[in-house]
Write a protein that holds these residues in place. Structure first.
Motif, mmCIF file in Angstrom:
data_model
loop_
_atom_site.group_PDB
_atom_site.id
_atom_site.type_symbol
_atom_site.label_atom_id
_atom_site.label_comp_id
_atom_site.label_asym_id
_atom_site.label_seq_id
_atom_site.Cartn_x
_atom_site.Cartn_y
_atom_site.Cartn_z
ATOM 1 N N CYS A 96 13.361 69.094 81.404
ATOM 2 C CA CYS A 96 14.660 69.428 80.781
ATOM 3 C C CYS A 96 15.600 70.091 81.779
ATOM 4 O O CYS A 96 16.793 70.237 81.495
ATOM 5 C CB CYS A 96 14.460 70.371 79.593
ATOM 6 N N LEU A 97 15.071 70.504 82.926
ATOM 7 C CA LEU A 97 15.878 71.225 83.909
ATOM 8 C C LEU A 97 15.962 70.495 85.251
ATOM 9 O O LEU A 97 17.009 70.409 85.859
ATOM 10 C CB LEU A 97 15.290 72.629 84.150
ATOM 11 N N ASP A 120 13.672 69.101 74.483
ATOM 12 C CA ASP A 120 15.114 68.867 74.348
ATOM 13 C C ASP A 120 15.468 67.568 75.076
ATOM 14 O O ASP A 120 15.663 67.558 76.298
ATOM 15 C CB ASP A 120 15.866 70.076 74.949
ATOM 16 N N ASP A 122 18.178 65.732 74.959
ATOM 17 C CA ASP A 122 19.531 65.723 75.541
ATOM 18 C C ASP A 122 19.533 66.414 76.901
ATOM 19 O O ASP A 122 20.152 65.931 77.855
ATOM 20 C CB ASP A 122 20.523 66.417 74.599
ATOM 21 N N ALA A 123 18.841 67.543 76.981
ATOM 22 C CA ALA A 123 18.783 68.264 78.263
ATOM 23 C C ALA A 123 18.075 67.410 79.312
ATOM 24 O O ALA A 123 18.493 67.362 80.478
ATOM 25 C CB ALA A 123 18.058 69.602 78.086
ATOM 26 N N ALA A 126 20.390 64.595 80.449
ATOM 27 C CA ALA A 126 21.463 65.151 81.296
ATOM 28 C C ALA A 126 20.914 65.450 82.691
ATOM 29 O O ALA A 126 21.564 65.163 83.715
ATOM 30 C CB ALA A 126 22.042 66.412 80.658
ATOM 31 N N ALA A 127 19.710 66.008 82.750
ATOM 32 C CA ALA A 127 19.102 66.332 84.053
ATOM 33 C C ALA A 127 18.801 65.042 84.828
ATOM 34 O O ALA A 127 19.026 64.971 86.044
ATOM 35 C CB ALA A 127 17.828 67.146 83.838
ATOM 36 N N ARG A 130 21.901 63.690 86.302
ATOM 37 C CA ARG A 130 22.352 64.519 87.431
ATOM 38 C C ARG A 130 21.620 64.148 88.728
ATOM 39 O O ARG A 130 22.221 64.093 89.795
ATOM 40 C CB ARG A 130 22.123 66.012 87.092
ATOM 41 N N HIS A 205 24.636 59.674 76.512
ATOM 42 C CA HIS A 205 24.672 60.228 77.869
ATOM 43 C C HIS A 205 25.229 59.232 78.883
ATOM 44 O O HIS A 205 25.200 59.497 80.084
ATOM 45 C CB HIS A 205 23.277 60.712 78.283
#
Ligand SMILES: C[S@@+](CC[C@H](N)C(=O)[O-])C[C@H]1O[C@@H](n2cnc3c(N)ncnc32)[C@H](O)[C@@H]1O
Length: 241
Positions: A96-97, A120, A122-123, A126-127, A130, A205
């Protein structure tokens, strides 16, 4: 004791070492979505566990980074070493990170049976976006949400032949659940999500769907688990950034 990926890490590493047809199948259907030759390609294996898929990616020539929040599984992965011609490095990190991975650092993200463990989604997406390069892709597999919902089970339909059928379970009951089977991998827990939750989260996303597969189990799988014949154990998705 309440199990976690750290407490079942030794059991899981042993399961893969001694040969699990289902895990071999999952690795192969995931890798089917990537090129055979990955020389020069940078791959992040999210939720790498004991490095089962990361080693296979390195065998295709990729420069692989495997991350997993279980320190014990990362110990197993490091102990197993790499399979050339590519390379593998490992880090303890949360999908998630992805705090150990720089922006735009990889051409591919693979996630074999791990996004169904992130709390999570969504997290995590998103990661993943990125860390992917502009033309990069995410390839992931999850236990097929339609057949591996909370409390799904097998029920006998013919005593004479021993034939069984899948009982779907609580498909709409999204969220964390834990199997009470002491021999099941999901005794460490699992995040159930519906098919539409995975697909709409990808679209939200900004990912582009490139492939969706529901592969039939191999004869090796059905030899070990005959009840699986006729159902896809996994959902496999490739999505472009
Ligand atoms: C079924 S195992 C799959 C491991 C490996 N990909 C394989 O195919 O053998 C699920 C993995 O998801 C990892 N996991 C759990 N929570 C996670 C998170 N928040 N981020 C990334 N991985 C996670 C577990 O530690 C475990 O290694």
């Amino acid at each position: 004791m309440t199990d976690s990926w750290d407490t079942i890490a030794d059991w899981y590493a042993e399961l893969l070492r001694t040969g699990s047809a289902l895990n071999d199948f999952n690795r192969d259907v995931l890798l089917d979505q990537l090129p055979d030759a990955l020389t020069g390609q940078r791959v992040l294996d999210l939720g790498c566990g004991e490095g089962f898929i990361a080693r296979a990616l390195a065998a295709r020539g990729a420069s692989v980074t495997g991350i997993d929040p279980s320190a014990r599984l990362i110990e197993h992965a490091r102990a197993a070493g790499a399979v050339g011609p590519g390379s593998v490095v490992y880090a303890v990190d949360d999908g998630c990170l992805l705090g150990t991975v720089a922006d735009g650092a990889v051409d591919w993200v693979t996630a074999g049976l791990s996004l169904n463990h992130v709390p999570d989604l969504d997290a995590a997406f998103a990661a993943v976006r990125r860390v992917l390069t502009a033309g990069g892709s995410l390839v992931f597999s999850v236990p097929h949400p339609c057949f591996e919902a909370p409390d799904a089970s097998w029920t006998p339909v013919d005593e004479a032949s021993g034939a069984v059928r899948r009982v779907v379970g609580d498909y709409l009951a999204e969220g964390f659940w834990r199997s009470d089977n002491p021999h099941a991998v999901r005794r460490a827990g699992n995040q159930h999500r519906t098919l539409s939750t995975y697909l709409t989260a990808l679209l939200r996303h900004g990912f582009t769907l490139q492939a969706i597969a529901e592969p039939a189990p191999t004869v090796q799988v059905t030899a070990q688990q005959p009840q699986r014949a006729g159902l896809p154990p996994f959902l496999v998705i490739r999505a472009g950034r």
